[in-house]
Design an enzyme around this catalytic site. Structure first.
Site, PDB file in Angstrom:
ATOM      1  N   GLU A  49     -32.245  31.812 -37.944  1.00  0.00           N
ATOM      2  CA  GLU A  49     -33.373  32.414 -37.308  1.00  0.00           C
ATOM      3  C   GLU A  49     -34.329  33.129 -38.474  1.00  0.00           C
ATOM      4  OE1 GLU A  49     -30.843  33.917 -33.405  1.00  0.00           O
ATOM      5  OE2 GLU A  49     -31.595  35.262 -34.949  1.00  0.00           O
ATOM      6  N   LYS A  56     -35.967  36.323 -40.169  1.00  0.00           N
ATOM      7  CA  LYS A  56     -35.394  37.761 -39.854  1.00  0.00           C
ATOM      8  C   LYS A  56     -37.051  38.289 -39.912  1.00  0.00           C
ATOM      9  CE  LYS A  56     -32.826  41.562 -41.724  1.00  0.00           C
ATOM     10  NZ  LYS A  56     -33.800  42.555 -40.930  1.00  0.00           N
ATOM     11  N   LYS A 100     -27.156  38.362 -42.682  1.00  0.00           N
ATOM     12  CA  LYS A 100     -28.716  38.776 -43.067  1.00  0.00           C
ATOM     13  C   LYS A 100     -29.090  38.395 -44.598  1.00  0.00           C
ATOM     14  CE  LYS A 100     -28.525  43.630 -43.326  1.00  0.00           C
ATOM     15  NZ  LYS A 100     -28.989  44.858 -42.594  1.00  0.00           N
ATOM     16  N   ASP A 145     -77.145  23.742 -34.568  1.00  0.00           N
ATOM     17  CA  ASP A 145     -76.934  22.512 -35.280  1.00  0.00           C
ATOM     18  C   ASP A 145     -75.923  21.615 -34.241  1.00  0.00           C
ATOM     19  OD1 ASP A 145     -76.561  20.072 -36.624  1.00  0.00           O
ATOM     20  OD2 ASP A 145     -76.058  21.044 -38.575  1.00  0.00           O
TER      21      ASP A 145
END
Length: 585
Positions: free
Chosen positions: A21, A23, A186, A507
């Site tokens: 995942e 962090k 982590k 435009d």
């Protein structure tokens, strides 16, 4: 409820037993939902509920209650990049009116990564249960974190979005409240800044480092951790032998440089600093604001810039431009990656020769993608390294067609509001607001940006198969004609400039197959290095000035207010095409 804790690692594990995942840089939080409502708790047990009404003030069907989620409370700059400083400011608020205003202007998101339930249930099953729950809940500010099985994929995402890091989790891991083990790891994506040693505080053990900003010595921040025993002894001795002591603090003249890992370096503070290494190859004069910005930008290791001191705008070197492109990459790439790109290149800056380039260059590296169509090679820019390489070649402007490569139908409708000059920009503001009113009546989701020059553009994202070019051309013509009929003295669809006078040209002819529009967040070859900048609709007032959006101001603006085009893809899937087709009649 104490959340399950993570263990730091310097190397991500690989193997089939792991998932990954992003962090996020936010507040770890527990979301507890019961028949009494939603409560948000910090990891230390503090009640955060009253600070984030956009998350807790919602009715939940009784059949979904109760439930408890573990996640990260964030303010998002991109889907994978959170703004911790802005979240801190929000977290310190106590005034209810200010909190309510902030929750509407820049809503926080609770990114759930686990559903806390029976401890015997493995991670992937808990995530499946969580996603089923959130699918039924349909709360826009409570959603799940994406998971990845391929480490290379998440490394690419984390690098592009300059995420805080990556979390690796074992698929079979059980939820263990309050415990720290090796099942959840982590990995931090450090920024590494360089500064010269200034002070040593003998009482608390912190070292101060500085850098040169505008030729003046300025504090970069403090560090204490990351040193080996030998390095600590070397530094203490160095200060005592070469410095002067004043009130318990040793001071030294700039001489020795060091690298320090951190997550950010703002206003004289380093976030989570860790000593990395001595830099005896550098002098204090090498430690500059320019080097600091470069180091914080997390350039890919295999990017090799050239001639970075070359001026591209007045007072703006190529290095400054590359830093802008690196910072803006997560925001501009979604608008480039499936489009045949037309570049305007200024190899020697805006005051020298320029040229258009739409064909794939012969000298391009392997990572730049080629698209062959009718025997012609086109450029597709679909990754960070490709974007940086093009920028290094002096590509200052990025123009994109209205259809994807290989597509025959547009995936957006764009109206170009072109005033005579910047002195008549107020007419673009008036036209944009009138168009917004018309589109709101049809419940069409529209987006607005400056052109980066003197006008504005209204974007309407649609699905590729929804409308043909013939139909979108008729829609833009109808909208333009309605505005001209409303204020013929202000607006015109006259193509010849000499017949327009001071009127603004709407435009609609430009919206056609093979035509292009400037990409959101592209720089322009103007004196002030302005940017085609997405706006929040409430910003479109008489005070709006296009020259205020430059490569110096736009990154900080996104950090403060978020990206106004962040919901572009969501809007694409929900446009009321039947109502838009009413304009064909």
């Amino acid at each position: 409820m104490k959340p399950m804790l993570l263990t730091g690692t310097t190397e991500l594990p690989e193997g089939e037993e792991w998932v990954y995942e992003v962090k996020y840089d936010g507040f770890r939080a527990i979301l507890e939902a019961s028949d009494k409502g939603i409560k948000l708790w910090s990891r230390n047990g503090k009640d955060l509920s009253d600070r984030f009404p956009e998350i807790v003030q919602v009715e939940i069907p009784n059949k979904l209650l109760p439930f408890t989620l573990d996640g990260e409370l964030v303010l998002l700059n991109t889907p994978y990049q959170a703004n911790f400083e802005a979240l801190q400011t929000r977290g310190r608020m106590r005034n209810k009116e200010k909190i309510q205003a902030s929750s509407k202007q820049r809503p926080a998101t609770f990114l759930a990564f686990d559903k806390i339930e029976n401890k015997a249930i493995p991670l992937l099953k808990r995530k499946e249960n969580m996603n089923n729950l959130l699918g039924k809940l349909k709360h826009p500010q409570i959603r799940s974190i994406d998971i990845y099985e391929e480490i290379e994929e998440i490394l690419t995402i984390a690098e592009l979005h300059m995420a805080e890091g990556i979390i690796a989790k074992m698929k079979k891991s059980k939820y263990q409240p309050g415990e720290r083990g090796r099942q959840w790891l982590k990995w931090k994506q450090w920024r590494t800044v360089t500064g010269f040693l200034q002070k040593y505080d003998a009482e608390n053990g912190y070292y101060d480092i500085g850098y040169y900003k505008d030729d003046s010595s300025t504090s970069l921040g403090k560090f204490k951790h990351g040193l080996t025993d030998e390095e600590s002894e070397t530094l203490r001795t160095f200060f005592k032998e070469n410095g002067k002591k004043r009130k318990g603090t040793w001071h030294i003249e700039p001489s020795t440089c060091v690298d320090v890992h951190c997550l950010s370096a703002e206003e004289g503070e380093l976030r989570e600093p860790l000593f990395h290494q001595f830099r005896f190859d550098l002098t204090p004069e090498d430690c500059t604001e320019s080097k600091k910005q470069w180091n914080l930008s997390l350039f890919p290791a295999n990017f090799e810039p050239t001639n970075v001191a070359k001026p591209l705008w007045k007072g703006i070197a190529k290095q400054d431009f590359l830093v802008y492109i690196r910072q803006i990459a997560p925001h501009i790439l979604p608008f480039l990656q499936e489009k045949k790109l037309t570049l305007i290149r200024y190899p020697d800056g805006i005051y020298e020769e320029s040229f258009y380039q739409k064909h794939f260059p012969d000298h391009a590296p392997d990572f730049l993608k080629m698209w062959m169509e009718d025997g012609e090679p086109f450029i597709i820019c679909d990754q960070l390294l490709s974007l940086l390489w093009l920028a290094n070649q002096g590509a200052l402007e990025y123009h994109v067609p209205f259809e994807k490569a290989g597509g025959q139908r547009p995936d957006e409708i764009v109206l170009d509001l072109d005033p005579k000059d910047r002195d008549h920009f107020s007419k673009a503001i008036t036209a944009a607001r009138l168009l917004k009113h018309l589109l709101d009546e049809l419940e069409v989701k529209s987006f607005v940006k400056t052109s980066g020059n003197k006008g504005m553009q209204i974007h309407i994202p649609i699905l590729e198969g929804d409308l043909s070019y013939e139909e979108t051309r008729k829609i833009t013509e109808t909208l333009a004609t309605l505005l001209v009929n409303e204020a013929p003295d202000l607006f015109t669809i006259e193509r010849l400039k000499k017949k327009r006078g001071d009127r603004l040209y709407i435009d609609y002819v430009q919206h056609a197959e093979g035509k292009t529009i400037i990409a959101p967040y592209s720089t322009r070859a103007t004196e002030k290095a302005t940017v085609a900048t997405p706006l929040h609709w409430e910003e479109v007032t008489e005070d709006l000035r296009p020259e205020s959006f430059t490569i110096h101001t736009v990154p900080a603006r996104i950090a403060k207010f978020g990206c106004p085009f962040s919901m572009y893809e969501v809007a694409r899937d929900h446009q009321p095409i039947k109502k838009l087709k009413q304009l064909l009649q």
